[in-house]
Design a protein around this motif. Sequence first.
Motif, PDB file in Angstrom:
ATOM      1  N   LYS A  94       0.730  -1.169   0.002  1.00 42.57           N
ATOM      2  CA  LYS A  94      -0.130  -0.059  -0.101  1.00 42.57           C
ATOM      3  C   LYS A  94       0.736   1.291  -0.248  1.00 42.57           C
ATOM      4  CE  LYS A  94      -3.222  -2.818   0.574  1.00 42.57           C
ATOM      5  NZ  LYS A  94      -4.115  -3.229  -1.102  1.00 42.57           N
ATOM      6  N   GLY A  95       1.907   1.132  -0.693  1.00 44.75           N
ATOM      7  CA  GLY A  95       3.123   2.270  -0.557  1.00 44.75           C
ATOM      8  C   GLY A  95       3.831   2.459   0.501  1.00 44.75           C
ATOM      9  N   SER A  96       3.811   1.668   1.614  1.00 43.01           N
ATOM     10  CA  SER A  96       4.705   1.894   2.605  1.00 43.01           C
ATOM     11  C   SER A  96       6.102   1.203   2.356  1.00 43.01           C
ATOM     12  CB  SER A  96       4.078   1.447   3.605  1.00 43.01           C
ATOM     13  OG  SER A  96       4.049  -0.077   3.733  1.00 43.01           O
ATOM     14  N   GLY A  97       6.230   0.583   1.576  1.00 45.21           N
ATOM     15  CA  GLY A  97       7.387  -0.017   1.193  1.00 45.21           C
ATOM     16  C   GLY A  97       7.779  -1.115   2.242  1.00 45.21           C
ATOM     17  N   ARG A  98       6.824  -1.553   3.010  1.00 41.03           N
ATOM     18  CA  ARG A  98       7.067  -2.585   4.166  1.00 41.03           C
ATOM     19  C   ARG A  98       6.188  -3.576   4.200  1.00 41.03           C
ATOM     20  NH1 ARG A  98       8.463   0.774   9.621  1.00 41.03           N
ATOM     21  NH2 ARG A  98       6.373   1.692   9.791  1.00 41.03           N
ATOM     22  N   TYR A  99       6.183  -4.486   4.871  1.00 45.28           N
ATOM     23  CA  TYR A  99       5.141  -5.091   5.436  1.00 45.28           C
ATOM     24  C   TYR A  99       5.550  -6.160   6.720  1.00 45.28           C
ATOM     25  CZ  TYR A  99       6.924  -9.078   2.746  1.00 45.28           C
ATOM     26  OH  TYR A  99       7.817 -10.237   1.917  1.00 45.28           O
ATOM     27  N   LEU A 100       4.688  -6.648   7.521  1.00 46.49           N
ATOM     28  CA  LEU A 100       5.003  -7.341   8.693  1.00 46.49           C
ATOM     29  C   LEU A 100       5.415  -8.768   8.325  1.00 46.49           C
ATOM     30  CD1 LEU A 100       2.346  -6.228  11.534  1.00 46.49           C
ATOM     31  CD2 LEU A 100       4.954  -5.841  11.571  1.00 46.49           C
ATOM     32  N   GLU A 101       6.214  -9.134   9.262  1.00 48.67           N
ATOM     33  CA  GLU A 101       6.961 -10.425   9.103  1.00 48.67           C
ATOM     34  C   GLU A 101       7.479 -11.230  10.466  1.00 48.67           C
ATOM     35  OE1 GLU A 101       9.129 -12.185   5.321  1.00 48.67           O
ATOM     36  OE2 GLU A 101      10.638 -11.875   6.780  1.00 48.67           O
ATOM     37  N   LYS A 102       7.238 -12.569  10.572  1.00 50.87           N
ATOM     38  CA  LYS A 102       7.852 -13.288  11.673  1.00 50.87           C
ATOM     39  C   LYS A 102       9.340 -13.359  11.498  1.00 50.87           C
ATOM     40  CE  LYS A 102       3.611 -14.419  13.802  1.00 50.87           C
ATOM     41  NZ  LYS A 102       2.953 -15.560  14.127  1.00 50.87           N
ATOM     42  N   THR A 103      10.286 -13.081  12.289  1.00 48.22           N
ATOM     43  CA  THR A 103      11.536 -13.406  12.032  1.00 48.22           C
ATOM     44  C   THR A 103      12.316 -13.971  13.219  1.00 48.22           C
ATOM     45  OG1 THR A 103      11.796 -11.400  10.600  1.00 48.22           O
ATOM     46  CG2 THR A 103      13.830 -12.138  11.151  1.00 48.22           C
ATOM     47  N   ASP A 104      13.058 -15.039  12.764  1.00 43.14           N
ATOM     48  CA  ASP A 104      13.878 -15.610  14.014  1.00 43.14           C
ATOM     49  C   ASP A 104      15.375 -14.939  14.166  1.00 43.14           C
ATOM     50  OD1 ASP A 104      11.827 -17.594  14.573  1.00 43.14           O
ATOM     51  OD2 ASP A 104      12.744 -19.083  13.066  1.00 43.14           O
ATOM     52  N   VAL A 105      15.513 -14.397  15.458  1.00 43.75           N
ATOM     53  CA  VAL A 105      16.605 -13.826  15.761  1.00 43.75           C
ATOM     54  C   VAL A 105      17.400 -14.578  16.731  1.00 43.75           C
ATOM     55  CG1 VAL A 105      17.514 -11.624  16.599  1.00 43.75           C
ATOM     56  CG2 VAL A 105      15.485 -11.520  15.301  1.00 43.75           C
ATOM     57  N   GLU A 106      18.785 -14.764  16.659  1.00 43.96           N
ATOM     58  CA  GLU A 106      19.440 -15.422  17.470  1.00 43.96           C
ATOM     59  C   GLU A 106      20.139 -14.749  18.392  1.00 43.96           C
ATOM     60  OE1 GLU A 106      23.492 -17.550  16.528  1.00 43.96           O
ATOM     61  OE2 GLU A 106      22.379 -19.392  16.645  1.00 43.96           O
ATOM     62  N   VAL A 107      20.109 -14.989  19.740  1.00 41.25           N
ATOM     63  CA  VAL A 107      20.557 -13.987  20.848  1.00 41.25           C
ATOM     64  C   VAL A 107      21.597 -14.665  21.770  1.00 41.25           C
ATOM     65  CG1 VAL A 107      19.806 -12.619  22.707  1.00 41.25           C
ATOM     66  CG2 VAL A 107      18.159 -13.062  21.072  1.00 41.25           C
ATOM     67  N   ASP A 108      22.707 -14.070  21.557  1.00 39.26           N
ATOM     68  CA  ASP A 108      23.753 -14.653  22.401  1.00 39.26           C
ATOM     69  C   ASP A 108      23.931 -14.050  23.754  1.00 39.26           C
ATOM     70  OD1 ASP A 108      26.004 -15.902  23.120  1.00 39.26           O
ATOM     71  OD2 ASP A 108      27.495 -14.857  21.705  1.00 39.26           O
ATOM     72  N   VAL A 109      23.587 -14.842  24.739  1.00 38.21           N
ATOM     73  CA  VAL A 109      23.337 -14.506  26.230  1.00 38.21           C
ATOM     74  C   VAL A 109      24.591 -14.682  26.999  1.00 38.21           C
ATOM     75  CG1 VAL A 109      22.031 -14.663  27.996  1.00 38.21           C
ATOM     76  CG2 VAL A 109      20.716 -14.859  26.037  1.00 38.21           C
ATOM     77  N   PRO A 110      25.441 -13.802  27.304  1.00 38.29           N
ATOM     78  CA  PRO A 110      26.597 -13.954  27.929  1.00 38.29           C
ATOM     79  C   PRO A 110      26.337 -14.368  29.419  1.00 38.29           C
ATOM     80  CG  PRO A 110      26.042 -11.611  28.103  1.00 38.29           C
ATOM     81  CD  PRO A 110      25.049 -12.424  27.095  1.00 38.29           C
ATOM     82  N   ALA A 111      27.083 -15.040  30.362  1.00 38.42           N
ATOM     83  CA  ALA A 111      27.143 -15.871  31.144  1.00 38.42           C
ATOM     84  C   ALA A 111      27.092 -14.640  32.568  1.00 38.42           C
ATOM     85  CB  ALA A 111      28.000 -16.765  31.784  1.00 38.42           C
ATOM     86  N   GLY A 112      26.242 -14.555  33.539  1.00 40.07           N
ATOM     87  CA  GLY A 112      26.322 -13.602  34.356  1.00 40.07           C
ATOM     88  C   GLY A 112      25.361 -12.222  34.372  1.00 40.07           C
ATOM     89  N   VAL A 113      24.444 -12.601  33.343  1.00 39.74           N
ATOM     90  CA  VAL A 113      23.506 -11.354  33.456  1.00 39.74           C
ATOM     91  C   VAL A 113      22.509 -11.459  34.262  1.00 39.74           C
ATOM     92  CG1 VAL A 113      23.760 -11.242  30.739  1.00 39.74           C
ATOM     93  CG2 VAL A 113      21.848 -12.972  31.839  1.00 39.74           C
ATOM     94  N   SER A 114      21.702 -10.178  34.660  1.00 41.64           N
ATOM     95  CA  SER A 114      20.793 -10.114  35.653  1.00 41.64           C
ATOM     96  C   SER A 114      19.246  -9.580  35.120  1.00 41.64           C
ATOM     97  CB  SER A 114      21.429  -9.215  36.878  1.00 41.64           C
ATOM     98  OG  SER A 114      22.640  -9.410  37.316  1.00 41.64           O
ATOM     99  N   GLU A 115      18.527  -9.765  35.766  1.00 39.65           N
ATOM    100  CA  GLU A 115      17.165  -9.162  35.690  1.00 39.65           C
ATOM    101  C   GLU A 115      17.306  -7.603  35.180  1.00 39.65           C
ATOM    102  OE1 GLU A 115      12.820  -9.536  35.687  1.00 39.65           O
ATOM    103  OE2 GLU A 115      14.080 -11.055  36.142  1.00 39.65           O
ATOM    104  N   GLY A 116      16.992  -7.301  33.926  1.00 43.83           N
ATOM    105  CA  GLY A 116      16.860  -5.801  33.348  1.00 43.83           C
ATOM    106  C   GLY A 116      18.132  -5.683  32.375  1.00 43.83           C
ATOM    107  N   ASN A 117      19.003  -6.370  32.408  1.00 46.01           N
ATOM    108  CA  ASN A 117      20.217  -6.136  31.551  1.00 46.01           C
ATOM    109  C   ASN A 117      19.526  -6.809  30.238  1.00 46.01           C
ATOM    110  OD1 ASN A 117      22.766  -7.812  33.755  1.00 46.01           O
ATOM    111  ND2 ASN A 117      21.981  -5.963  33.550  1.00 46.01           N
TER     112      ASN A 117
END
Length: 262
Positions: A94-117
């Motif tokens: 509809k002219g916006s040049g984009r549309y919604l899509e579900k994407t799988d993203v790999e997240v590298d979680v370092p050891a030692g993180v806390s709530e809110g990091n």
Amino acid sequence: NRGEDLRARLELTLEEITLGVKRTLRVKRFVACVDCSGSGAKAGTRPERCSNCNGVGRVRKVTRTIIGAIQQVTTCPVCGGAGDIITAPCETCKGSGRYLEKTDVEVDVPAGVSEGNYVTIQGMGNVGQQGGAFGDLQVVFEEKEHERFIRRGDDIILPLIVSFPTAALGAKLEVPTVRGVATIKIHSGTQSGKAIRLKGEGIPHLRSFGRGDQIVVINVWTPNKLNAEDKRLLETMKSGGSFDPPEAGKSFFSKLRDTLGV
């Protein structure tokens, strides 16, 4: 214009926090339309230059006052700052040049993180309208409550219930840790609230070397059902003064707070 940044939450177990982990997160975001290559214009057509701003995307307005002329630059109200006007919009987006899509993203979680990091993954937010750049994705970490362990900073606390004979006579016991199993020694005469520290069995320090400890807190279990022989033996010990506590009236949780300094 650059696309919007996104925020997502990722719940982690204590084991994942202690060891570090790679997790896959599914994110719903705007991506570039494949039919118009993100331009927003129908295939075979091209956007026209905006006549109001001459393709610049900004307009200048001069206001004369008693102190002189004041020049103000604003976004072009006709093209919205794009500099071009789409006369034949893409039917898919509809002219916006984009549309919604579900994407799988790999997240590298370092050891030692806390709530809110959080970690920021560049370019995994929404794509901008009509060919704009991608925004970023911010992944905020949440801690899932563990059924056995309690986290305190980078230390891990394990409440451990032992029988009265074990506390009175002493023993060697295997206890769980986040990484496996460790052996502790219960000395004879151990009281409720006694803390046994296992060095280096806690959570890695996030921004420095080393690890926290695991603290095993002993809670002596008192039986609530005794047979006649049990009662006779306990009465014999009581009459000999063996059961006189050094801190009469002090609860287990009071001793625990004193031991841990909390």
